[in-house]
Design a protein around this motif. Structure first.
Motif, short mmCIF file in Angstrom:
data_model
loop_
_atom_site.label_atom_id
_atom_site.label_comp_id
_atom_site.label_asym_id
_atom_site.label_seq_id
_atom_site.Cartn_x
_atom_site.Cartn_y
_atom_site.Cartn_z
N ALA A 1 0.82 -1.22 0.00
CA ALA A 1 0.00 0.00 0.00
C ALA A 1 0.85 1.26 0.00
N SER A 2 2.10 1.14 0.44
CA SER A 2 2.98 2.31 0.48
C SER A 2 3.62 2.61 -0.87
N TYR A 3 3.47 1.70 -1.84
CA TYR A 3 4.09 1.89 -3.14
C TYR A 3 3.30 2.88 -3.99
N PRO A 4 3.95 3.68 -4.80
CA PRO A 4 3.23 4.48 -5.80
C PRO A 4 2.63 3.56 -6.86
N LYS A 5 1.56 4.03 -7.51
CA LYS A 5 0.82 3.19 -8.45
C LYS A 5 1.71 2.67 -9.58
N SER A 6 2.72 3.42 -9.95
CA SER A 6 3.56 3.03 -11.09
C SER A 6 4.61 1.98 -10.73
N GLN A 7 4.80 1.73 -9.44
CA GLN A 7 5.87 0.81 -9.04
C GLN A 7 5.47 -0.64 -9.27
N HIS A 8 6.36 -1.41 -9.87
CA HIS A 8 6.10 -2.82 -10.12
C HIS A 8 6.39 -3.63 -8.86
N THR A 9 5.45 -4.50 -8.51
CA THR A 9 5.58 -5.34 -7.32
C THR A 9 5.93 -6.76 -7.74
N PRO A 10 7.05 -7.31 -7.27
CA PRO A 10 7.46 -8.67 -7.67
C PRO A 10 6.73 -9.74 -6.85
N LEU A 11 5.78 -10.42 -7.47
CA LEU A 11 4.95 -11.39 -6.74
C LEU A 11 5.76 -12.57 -6.21
N CYS A 12 6.61 -13.14 -7.03
CA CYS A 12 7.33 -14.35 -6.62
C CYS A 12 8.21 -14.07 -5.41
N ALA A 13 8.97 -13.01 -5.47
CA ALA A 13 9.88 -12.70 -4.37
C ALA A 13 9.11 -12.41 -3.09
N HIS A 14 8.07 -11.59 -3.17
CA HIS A 14 7.35 -11.18 -1.96
C HIS A 14 6.49 -12.31 -1.39
N LEU A 15 5.83 -13.06 -2.26
CA LEU A 15 4.91 -14.08 -1.74
C LEU A 15 5.66 -15.34 -1.31
N LEU A 16 6.79 -15.62 -1.91
CA LEU A 16 7.63 -16.69 -1.36
C LEU A 16 8.14 -16.28 0.02
N GLY A 17 8.49 -15.01 0.17
CA GLY A 17 8.90 -14.52 1.48
C GLY A 17 7.81 -14.66 2.51
N LEU A 18 6.57 -14.32 2.13
CA LEU A 18 5.43 -14.48 3.04
C LEU A 18 5.25 -15.94 3.44
N ALA A 19 5.31 -16.84 2.45
CA ALA A 19 5.12 -18.27 2.72
C ALA A 19 6.22 -18.79 3.65
N MET A 20 7.46 -18.37 3.40
CA MET A 20 8.57 -18.82 4.24
C MET A 20 8.38 -18.35 5.68
N LYS A 21 8.01 -17.09 5.87
CA LYS A 21 7.79 -16.57 7.22
C LYS A 21 6.65 -17.30 7.91
N ALA A 22 5.54 -17.50 7.18
CA ALA A 22 4.38 -18.16 7.78
C ALA A 22 4.69 -19.59 8.17
N VAL A 23 5.29 -20.34 7.27
CA VAL A 23 5.55 -21.76 7.54
C VAL A 23 6.58 -21.92 8.64
N THR A 24 7.67 -21.17 8.59
CA THR A 24 8.71 -21.35 9.60
C THR A 24 8.24 -20.93 10.99
N GLN A 25 7.53 -19.80 11.08
CA GLN A 25 7.09 -19.35 12.40
C GLN A 25 5.98 -20.24 12.96
N LEU A 26 5.07 -20.67 12.11
CA LEU A 26 4.00 -21.54 12.59
C LEU A 26 4.50 -22.95 12.86
N ALA A 27 5.48 -23.40 12.08
CA ALA A 27 5.99 -24.76 12.27
C ALA A 27 6.98 -24.86 13.40
N MET A 28 7.85 -23.84 13.53
CA MET A 28 8.99 -23.98 14.43
C MET A 28 9.08 -22.91 15.50
N GLY A 29 8.18 -21.93 15.49
CA GLY A 29 8.11 -21.01 16.60
C GLY A 29 8.83 -19.68 16.41
N SER A 30 8.96 -18.94 17.51
CA SER A 30 9.41 -17.55 17.50
C SER A 30 10.86 -17.39 17.06
#
Length: 463
Positions: free
Chosen positions: A155-184
């Motif tokens: 939401a902080s990006y200007p409308k013209s800025q390209h958002t890289p889906l693979c990089a960001h959503l793989l990062g989200l998945a990694m954070k979610a899986v590791t924290q939920l699977a293995m803790g803080s």
């Protein structure tokens, strides 16, 4: 997890390495039409490599020979099924073991479910499934927080800025899986980055190196793979020891396994399966869903209206997700259109029959899911992204038969659906998603279908 598991393509890959060096078997594929071996030792493996992937090879095979076709892995015949009717004939009498868990653990040199009794395997499966469900239930606020942090960033990006889906959503998945699977411990970005490097080293070789035999031909790649695997195992064992000494308030996937009295080794193995598969399927379900919404404005707006009607301005909850029926249709259609997991397989345990074809015992049978998911006889306008098709009960029955929904869906996929529903319910209510003009998104078909290159969108704020 499901016998006809979403990730059971690993069954195919582990068997390739074995059959290439086994004794020759019968040169007959039981009268099933198909290809003759290209090479005496390797069978049709060179043809698979030349086509670029097993999925692309199967598309051509079924185009030429029909819904039941044969080819060769090494000196052994393989039967591939490429239509819903033929899959139904084979699946119904063959729900026994879990192909994904068995083969992925075999690939990782772990003890698979085939080496223990049926009762013990079922208990272990129930523990695994229940641990994922409890982990989601107890850590849902954390999952919501991770998603909101990502959406705030976009939401902080200007409308013209390209958002890289693979990089960001793989990062989200990694954070979610590791924290939920293995803790803080994995709230530390440095820990997540180390996990990601090891995960990529392992998954890339499972997806490609074992298939084309190149891993065994490169000592440096094999050393890198084995080192990454050993480090991930060490981390999981360390987490298990740490979790075993903490109170029940420290909720995680590993903790729930320990509470079920699994051994440290069993906890490590199940943790490896969940973290490997959970990250990849979650990331790519999210990537493809956001991409398809960005190029389907009408679908995006209909989903927005459902989200507002069901949730208002309140955050999504685990209890509300089942009420998001159109969101579920969007995710189902994402799995279908992207051919998210393009194949599965199992070993024929006893002699069977599909149509008029006899399938001998110990024949490898491939379920060509990528072929079936875009079969015009099953899906109208199969190459069009159309979530409305899943309002039809008969379509849902076919989808469930393939193992992508309902009680037969594997727990890793259920986990991915939950993460994706949280992402879409947060993202679509705050931002409009726009395609990048001129972008061509091509798929790479390995264990899970991913974009060949990073995929980009732009976003703009609603209201």
């Amino acid at each position: 997890m499901l016998d006809f598991a979403i990730f059971a393509v690993t069954f195919v890959i582990i068997l390739i390495g074995a059959v290439l060096y086994l004794y020759p078997s019968s040169r007959s594929a039981s009268g099933v039409p198909g290809l003759n071996p290209t090479e005496e030792k390797d069978g049709n493996l060179p043809d698979i490599v030349n086509r670029g992937s097993l999925h692309e090879f199967l598309v051509g095979l079924h185009d030429e020979f029909g819904s039941v076709a044969s080819f060769w892995f090494g000196r052994r015949p393989v039967v591939s099924l490429g239509a819903v009717d033929q899959l139904r004939q084979h699946i119904n009498p063959n729900w026994t073991t879990d192909s994904f868990e068995t083969m992925l653990k075999s690939l990782l040199s772990y003890q698979s479910g085939s080496g223990v009794g049926v009762t013990e395997s079922m208990i272990r499966k129930k523990v695994y499934d229940g641990a994922i469900d409890k982990t989601l239930e107890n850590n849902f606020p954390l999952l919501l927080q991770l998603v909101e942090e990502l959406v705030d960033k976009w939401a902080s990006y200007p409308k013209s800025q390209h958002t890289p889906l693979c990089a960001h959503l793989l990062g989200l998945a990694m954070k979610a899986v590791t924290q939920l699977a293995m803790g803080s411990r994995f709230r530390d970005d440095a820990e997540v980055i180390r996990f990601r490097k090891n995960h990529e080293a392992i998954w890339s070789e499972i997806g490609k190196g074992y298939l084309d035999g190149s891993l065994e031909k490169s000592s440096s790649r094999k050393t890198h793979y084995e080192s990454a695997l050993a480090e991930m195992e060490s981390v999981l064992k360390s987490v298990a020891k740490q979790r075993s000494g903490q109170g029940s308030s420290q909720s995680s996937f590993v903790k729930h396994l320990l509470q079920a009295n699994l051994t440290e080794r069993q906890v490590m193995e199940d943790g490896m399966v969940f973290t490997l598969a959970g990250c990849v399927i979650t990331a790519n379900l999210c990537i493809w869903a956001v991409h398809f919404l960005s190029v389907s404005e009408a679908v995006q707006e209909r989903l927005y209206h459902e989200l507002v009607e069901v949730l208002g301005e309140e955050p999504v909850t685990l209890e509300k997700i089942p009420q998001l029926r159109y969101c579920q249709q969007v995710l189902n259609e994402t799995v279908r259109t992207a051919k998210l997991t393009p194949m599965a397989a199992r070993l024929q345990e006893v002699e069977g029959k599909v149509d008029q074809h006899v399938i001998p015992k110990e024949t490898l049978v491939i379920y060509a899911l990528g072929v079936v998911l875009q079969d015009a006889d099953t899906w109208s306008l199969p190459y069009r992204f159309n979530p409305d098709r899943f309002a039809d009960e008969s379509v849902m029955k076919s989808f469930s038969l393939l193992g992508f929904s309902g009680s037969q869906a594997c727990p890793e996929l259920r986990f991915a659906y939950t993460v994706a529903a949280v992402l879409l319910s947060t993202l679509v209510r705050r931002l409009r998603l726009h395609r990048v003009e001129g972008q061509v998104v091509e798929a790479r078909y390995e264990l899970v279908t991913t974009p060949k290159d990073d995929t980009w969108i732009t976003v703009s704020k609603r209201n």
